[in-house]
Design a protein around this motif. Structure first.
Motif, PDB file in Angstrom:
ATOM      1  N   GLU A 131       0.814  -1.213   0.000  1.00  0.00           N
ATOM      2  CA  GLU A 131       0.000   0.000   0.000  1.00  0.00           C
ATOM      3  C   GLU A 131       0.842   1.255   0.000  1.00  0.00           C
ATOM      4  OE1 GLU A 131      -4.343  -0.837   2.023  1.00  0.00           O
ATOM      5  OE2 GLU A 131      -3.087   0.795   2.722  1.00  0.00           O
ATOM      6  N   ASN A 132       0.295   2.277  -0.612  1.00  0.00           N
ATOM      7  CA  ASN A 132       0.881   3.622  -0.490  1.00  0.00           C
ATOM      8  C   ASN A 132       0.260   4.280   0.731  1.00  0.00           C
ATOM      9  OD1 ASN A 132       2.139   3.181  -3.019  1.00  0.00           O
ATOM     10  ND2 ASN A 132       0.317   3.945  -4.075  1.00  0.00           N
ATOM     11  N   THR A 183      12.525  14.225  -2.169  1.00  0.00           N
ATOM     12  CA  THR A 183      12.261  12.828  -2.509  1.00  0.00           C
ATOM     13  C   THR A 183      13.521  12.003  -2.325  1.00  0.00           C
ATOM     14  OG1 THR A 183      10.559  13.436  -4.102  1.00  0.00           O
ATOM     15  CG2 THR A 183      11.533  11.254  -4.340  1.00  0.00           C
ATOM     16  N   ARG A 197      11.508   5.637  -2.390  1.00  0.00           N
ATOM     17  CA  ARG A 197      10.053   5.513  -2.269  1.00  0.00           C
ATOM     18  C   ARG A 197       9.438   6.554  -1.328  1.00  0.00           C
ATOM     19  NH1 ARG A 197       8.648   1.499   0.435  1.00  0.00           N
ATOM     20  NH2 ARG A 197      10.676   0.782   1.206  1.00  0.00           N
ATOM     21  N   ASN A 244       8.622  10.469  -0.183  1.00  0.00           N
ATOM     22  CA  ASN A 244       8.451  11.843  -0.642  1.00  0.00           C
ATOM     23  C   ASN A 244       7.876  12.650   0.507  1.00  0.00           C
ATOM     24  OD1 ASN A 244       6.383  14.019  -1.734  1.00  0.00           O
ATOM     25  ND2 ASN A 244       7.978  13.807  -3.269  1.00  0.00           N
ATOM     26  N   TYR A 269       5.093  10.687   2.359  1.00  0.00           N
ATOM     27  CA  TYR A 269       4.430   9.706   1.504  1.00  0.00           C
ATOM     28  C   TYR A 269       5.381   8.528   1.303  1.00  0.00           C
ATOM     29  CZ  TYR A 269       2.378   7.780  -2.811  1.00  0.00           C
ATOM     30  OH  TYR A 269       1.838   6.952  -3.758  1.00  0.00           O
ATOM     31  N   ILE A 270       4.873   7.341   1.590  1.00  0.00           N
ATOM     32  CA  ILE A 270       5.659   6.121   1.382  1.00  0.00           C
ATOM     33  C   ILE A 270       4.961   5.298   0.308  1.00  0.00           C
ATOM     34  CG2 ILE A 270       6.639   4.040   2.405  1.00  0.00           C
ATOM     35  CD1 ILE A 270       6.558   5.417   5.120  1.00  0.00           C
ATOM     36  N   ALA A 271       5.647   5.074  -0.770  1.00  0.00           N
ATOM     37  CA  ALA A 271       5.066   4.309  -1.871  1.00  0.00           C
ATOM     38  C   ALA A 271       5.398   2.824  -1.730  1.00  0.00           C
ATOM     39  CB  ALA A 271       5.609   4.839  -3.199  1.00  0.00           C
ATOM     40  N   ALA A 272       4.443   2.017  -2.136  1.00  0.00           N
ATOM     41  CA  ALA A 272       4.655   0.556  -2.177  1.00  0.00           C
ATOM     42  C   ALA A 272       5.299   0.059  -0.892  1.00  0.00           C
ATOM     43  CB  ALA A 272       5.498   0.188  -3.394  1.00  0.00           C
ATOM     44  N   SER A 273       4.606   0.221   0.202  1.00  0.00           N
ATOM     45  CA  SER A 273       5.174  -0.092   1.520  1.00  0.00           C
ATOM     46  C   SER A 273       5.628  -1.549   1.616  1.00  0.00           C
ATOM     47  CB  SER A 273       4.157   0.228   2.608  1.00  0.00           C
ATOM     48  OG  SER A 273       2.977  -0.518   2.417  1.00  0.00           O
ATOM     49  N   ASP A 321       9.623  -1.369   6.254  1.00  0.00           N
ATOM     50  CA  ASP A 321       9.306   0.034   6.552  1.00  0.00           C
ATOM     51  C   ASP A 321       8.709   0.181   7.948  1.00  0.00           C
ATOM     52  OD1 ASP A 321       8.109   0.538   3.151  1.00  0.00           O
ATOM     53  OD2 ASP A 321      10.127   0.843   3.984  1.00  0.00           O
TER      54      ASP A 321
END
Lengths: 118, 113
Positions: free
Chosen positions: B17-18, B58, B61, B63, B76-80, B84
């Motif tokens: 999840e993002n 940035t 992953r 931002n 913002y954490i992308a593709a957790s 993480d």
């Protein structure tokens, strides 16, 4: 990257004794070191700022005679909790600001010391 | 007096999840804002530092954005990923001539495999 070593990582002591915590910058000279304290479920709070070779500056409400800070060299600062009491039980963490060659915007943190006073 | 608040206090998401972590501060007169990661038994690791004149930074992953006027920052954490999982702290520095950081209470993130 810059490394800050903090020792010990945890300590248990009896009420009334003193505990010394060391903070070392391993690969850079830290002109300024900071000591923070964090009680459970609370924010990290700055206790004091120490500059090498001079007396530490304490934040309001922090007893300078109880929390002795020594920054005798550019790579070592120590925090001594004197006559510790159970209410001093907390997580203590140091950070260092680099000198030449390192941006002085970032702070580099030690791994922290969990102090439990019985 | 500057105060920093982080919401939520804890977050659990499935892997992939993002997600967005929030940080708010009461006084917009800041010098910079920094996001840290705190792992149990380890020190704080600086993730991103945003100067007051910047709007975002940035790194991989991650931002982070900064809106000084509204007193907000988001991470913002992308593709957790499960790796993480940690506590994320934001901290503001109020001026250039001090090393004092004012921390939020942190958001504890758990990413489930």
């Amino acid at each position: 990257g810059a490394v800050v070593s903090q020792h010990p990582s945890w300590v248990i002591c009896k009420s009334g004794t003193s505990v010394k915590i060391e903070c070392r910058s391993l690969d850079f000279q830290a002109t300024t070191m900071f000591w923070y304290r964090q009680f459970p479920k609370q924010s990290l709070m700055l206790m004091a700022t120490s500059n090498e070779g001079s007396k530490a500056t304490y934040e309001q409400g922090v007893e300078k005679d109880k929390f002795l800070i020594n920054h005798a060299s550019l790579t070592l600062s120590t925090l001594t909790v004197t006559s510790a009491h159970p209410e001093d039980s907390s997580f203590y963490i140091c950070s260092a600001r680099g000198g030449q060659g390192l941006t002085n915007e970032k702070l580099f943190f030690g791994s922290g010391t969990q102090l439990s006073v019985l | 007096k500057q105060e920093v608040t982080q919401i939520p206090a804890a977050l659990s998401v499935p892997e992939g999840e993002n997600l967005v972590l929030n940080c708010s501060f009461t006084d917009s007169a800041i010098y910079n804002l920094q996001w840290f990661r705190q792992d149990p038994g380890k020190g704080l690791t600086s993730l991103l530092l945003i100067q007051s004149s910047q709007r975002e930074q940035t790194s991989g992953r991650l931002n982070a954005s900064l809106d000084k006027s509204s007193g907000r920052s988001t991470l913002y954490i992308a593709a957790s990923q499960p790796g993480d999982s940690a506590t994320y702290l934001c901290a503001v520095k109020v001026s250039s001539n001090t090393g004092k950081l004012i921390f939020g209470q942190g958001t504890t993130l758990q990413v489930k495999p």
